[in-house]
Design a protein around this motif. Structure first.
Motif, mmCIF file in Angstrom:
data_model
loop_
_atom_site.group_PDB
_atom_site.id
_atom_site.type_symbol
_atom_site.label_atom_id
_atom_site.label_comp_id
_atom_site.label_asym_id
_atom_site.label_seq_id
_atom_site.Cartn_x
_atom_site.Cartn_y
_atom_site.Cartn_z
ATOM 1 N N GLN A 3 5.312 -5.087 -8.307
ATOM 2 C CA GLN A 3 5.501 -3.545 -8.560
ATOM 3 C C GLN A 3 5.807 -3.631 -10.245
ATOM 4 O O GLN A 3 6.906 -4.416 -10.671
ATOM 5 N N LYS A 5 7.279 -1.549 -13.192
ATOM 6 C CA LYS A 5 8.387 -0.767 -13.671
ATOM 7 C C LYS A 5 8.333 -0.507 -15.222
ATOM 8 O O LYS A 5 8.265 -1.524 -15.749
ATOM 9 N N ASP A 28 0.351 1.675 -8.754
ATOM 10 C CA ASP A 28 1.629 2.157 -8.662
ATOM 11 C C ASP A 28 2.721 1.820 -9.555
ATOM 12 O O ASP A 28 2.518 0.453 -9.936
ATOM 13 N N TYR A 29 3.649 2.545 -9.862
ATOM 14 C CA TYR A 29 4.715 2.142 -11.015
ATOM 15 C C TYR A 29 5.965 2.865 -10.709
ATOM 16 O O TYR A 29 5.677 3.973 -10.265
ATOM 17 N N THR A 30 6.861 2.451 -11.128
ATOM 18 C CA THR A 30 8.261 3.136 -11.018
ATOM 19 C C THR A 30 8.628 3.314 -12.611
ATOM 20 O O THR A 30 8.727 2.469 -13.236
#
Length: 84
Positions: A3, A5, A28-30
C-alpha cells in the motif's frame, strides 16, 4: 506489492504532483496530512535519516523518498511493482 502512503502538507506542489502521478497510474494510496501532526513529522524524520521535506512516500514500511525519487522509480518502470 504494498500500500502506498503519502505524508503531505496543505500547500505542497510536489505532494500534488505525487498524488497526480498515483492517480494517473491507477494506484490506490493513503494520504496523511503531516502538518496536522508535528510529532508524527518528527518521528518519521528521525526514522528516515533526518528527511525534512514533503512528500514522504512509503510503499508499505519501505520509505521511497519524495516526489522526484518516486518519479524516477516510475520512469524506470519500478514503481508499479511496489504499488498496489
Amino acid at each position: 506489492m504494498a500500500q502506498l502512503k503519502i505524508y503531505t502538507t496543505a500547500v505542497c506542489p510536489y505532494c500534488d504532483q505525487a498524488k497526480a502521478l498515483f492517480q494517473q497510474q491507477g494506484f490506490d494510496y493513503t494520504e496523511v496530512r503531516i502538518d496536522q501532526d508535528p510529532e508524527l513529522f518528527q518521528k518519521l524524520s528521525r526514522e528516515n535519516n533526518g528527511w525534512r521535506t514533503v512528500p514522504m512516500i512509503f510503499a508499505g514500511e519501505r520509505f521511497l523518498g519524495g516526489y522526484t525519487d518516486v518519479y524516477e522509480l516510475h520512469q524506470k518502470g519500478e514503481l508499479a511493482g511496489l504499488a498496489r
